[in-house]
Write an enzyme that holds these catalytic residues in place. Structure first.
Site, PDB file in Angstrom:
ATOM      1  CG  HIS A  69      -0.342   0.058   2.550  1.00 17.10           C
ATOM      2  ND1 HIS A  69       0.102   1.233   3.112  1.00 17.10           N
ATOM      3  CD2 HIS A  69      -0.099  -0.914   3.460  1.00 17.10           C
ATOM      4  CE1 HIS A  69       0.595   0.984   4.326  1.00 17.10           C
ATOM      5  NE2 HIS A  69       0.495  -0.311   4.555  1.00 17.10           N
ATOM      6  CG  ASP A  71      -2.640   4.257   2.657  1.00 21.25           C
ATOM      7  OD1 ASP A  71      -2.268   3.169   2.164  1.00 21.25           O
ATOM      8  OD2 ASP A  71      -3.495   4.326   3.565  1.00 21.25           O
ATOM      9  CG  ASP A 101       2.901   0.450   7.773  1.00 24.09           C
ATOM     10  OD1 ASP A 101       2.620  -0.311   6.831  1.00 24.09           O
ATOM     11  OD2 ASP A 101       2.046   0.893   8.569  1.00 24.09           O
ATOM     12  CD  GLU A 133      -3.043  -1.268   5.311  1.00 21.52           C
ATOM     13  OE1 GLU A 133      -3.082  -2.284   6.041  1.00 21.52           O
ATOM     14  OE2 GLU A 133      -2.545  -0.179   5.706  1.00 21.52           O
ATOM     15  CD  GLU A 134      -1.371   2.486   7.500  1.00 21.41           C
ATOM     16  OE1 GLU A 134      -2.088   2.047   8.418  1.00 21.41           O
ATOM     17  OE2 GLU A 134      -0.181   2.188   7.360  1.00 21.41           O
ATOM     18  CD  GLU A 161       1.223  -3.844   5.948  1.00 22.41           C
ATOM     19  OE1 GLU A 161       2.065  -3.167   6.586  1.00 22.41           O
ATOM     20  OE2 GLU A 161       0.135  -3.375   5.551  1.00 22.41           O
TER      21      GLU A 161
END
Length: 382
Positions: A69, A71, A101, A133-134, A161
């Site tokens: 991801h 974001d 992350d 995603e966050e 991740e």
């Protein structure tokens, strides 16, 4: 460009979830175009954000997805000692928002592109980058809807991740809910004539705690997880106008983090049943217009990949490890798995640094991820 140089470029884009990710996506698209790798963008409704999906190798057969991801979480109010959107290096650590992350993994994937192109691959490698995603694994859903309709759906997925490159086969699912309690206001001197929304919300939160306590029963636990049971908690609450007014409204948000074999919506329904059967009748006995409503804020499923699956076997080859583990945090992995794409989570860095000020990934972890992707390339050669 090597992975460190690519990471520096990626960190330079402020892709906090409230912002657009298009500058980063355009950078990746242009980088892939220079290597003659075709890609497609899948935009959100406002065309302010996009997923990216690229394919290296023949697209007429199932392949391996390398997913991440784009974001990151906000830096607001955090005591950073280095510029958060500029890569800084000190004592073998690379600092910046998203280094762990999870832009470190994305940088390694992009750095692996020339090596992947140089080999005849027996199955294609896909690069999948998502947004938001966050804030609930939102963006990847439109990407997965596209993949599900294709004649050659990917065979497996590796989500990068931060796990310190330890292969993860399981994580909990999550359901975030909002409860709105509407009562009746009056002067606090005549409190029994009103319906105190805060007090009834407190009753519901108390029941939520009792439901959570029941989920700790030994027969419901899975020792692979920490904590080994489904958890519930109320995290936000607000209501009331003044101390001398019986509050007419109260709202609280709560979450349920379930073991992969448990259904978060079933847990939520237990609270909803209690609200309708036990709490609302008391409220409406005073004021018939009283109400309790629930709405879903976000959700994603848990992940429980078979340790004997092709995905697990491949990542074990690449990581030189067959010791699989689980993590407490959630990923997009459960969504890939839900459409029949077995998924493993494995990436550089640690979530101990994720979301914190002075977030970092070590130079050694980035190099180790480069090696993991090199081994993946070798494993996929014809």
């Amino acid at each position: 460009m090597n992975s460190k140089a690519l990471l520096a470029a990626l960190i330079g884009f402020d892709t906090t979830s409230r912002e657009s990710n298009l500058q980063l996506i355009e950078f990746v698209r242009d980088y892939l175009a220079r290597h003659e790798v075709p890609c497609e963008l899948i935009f959100n409704g406002e065309r302010s954000k996009a997923n990216l999906f690229a394919t290296i190798g023949a697209a007429d057969r199932p392949g391996v997805v390398l997913s991440g991801h784009t974001d990151v979480v906000p830096v607001d109010g955090q005591p950073w000692t280095v510029p958060p959107f500029e890569l800084s290096e000190k004592d073998g650590k690379l600092y910046g928002r998203g280094t762990a992350d999870m832009k470190g993994y994305i940088a390694c994937v992009l750095a692996a592109v020339p090596g992947l192109l140089a080999e005849p691959l027996r199955m294609p490698v896909h690069i999948a980058l998502s947004y938001d995603e966050e804030v609930g694994c939102l963006g990847v859903r439109s990407l997965l809807a596209e993949l599900e309709q294709r004649p050659h759906k990917p065979a497996l997925c590796i989500i990068g991740e931060p796990t310190e490159l330890k292969p993860v086969l399981g994580h909990k699912g999550k359901l975030a809910m909002r409860c709105d309690v509407h009562g009746a206001a009056c002067h606090s001197a005549y409190a029994p004539q009103g319906v105190n929304a805060i007090e009834y919300a407190a009753d519901l939160i108390g029941e939520l705690g009792r439901i959570g306590a029941g989920l700790r029963a030994e027969h419901l636990q899975d020792p692979r997880f920490d904590p080994p049971f489904t958890t519930v908690q109320a995290g936000l609450i607000g209501g009331g106008k003044a101390l001398n007014i019986v509050p007419a409204d109260c709202r609280f948000d709560f979450e349920i983090r379930t073991l992969p074999d448990q259904n978060a919506h079933d847990v939520a329904q237990r609270l909803q049943h209690y609200a309708q059967q036990q709490v609302l009748p008391k409220m409406q006995a005073v004021d018939a217009a009283s109400d309790i409503s629930f709405s879903e804020l976000s959700s994603y499923p848990g992940l429980a990949t078979d340790a004997h699956s092709d995905a697990a076997n491949l990542i074990a080859q690449c990581c030189d490890s067959s010791e699989f583990t689980t993590v407490a945090f959630g990923t997009e992995g459960g969504l890939f798995d839900a459409i029949g794409i077995p998924t493993v989570v494995c990436g550089p860095g640690s979530m101990d640094q994720g979301h914190k000020p002075d977030e970092f990934v070590s130079v050694a972890q980035l190099a180790a991820c480069d090696r993991m992707l090199e081994r993946l390339t070798w494993a996929l050669r014809e």
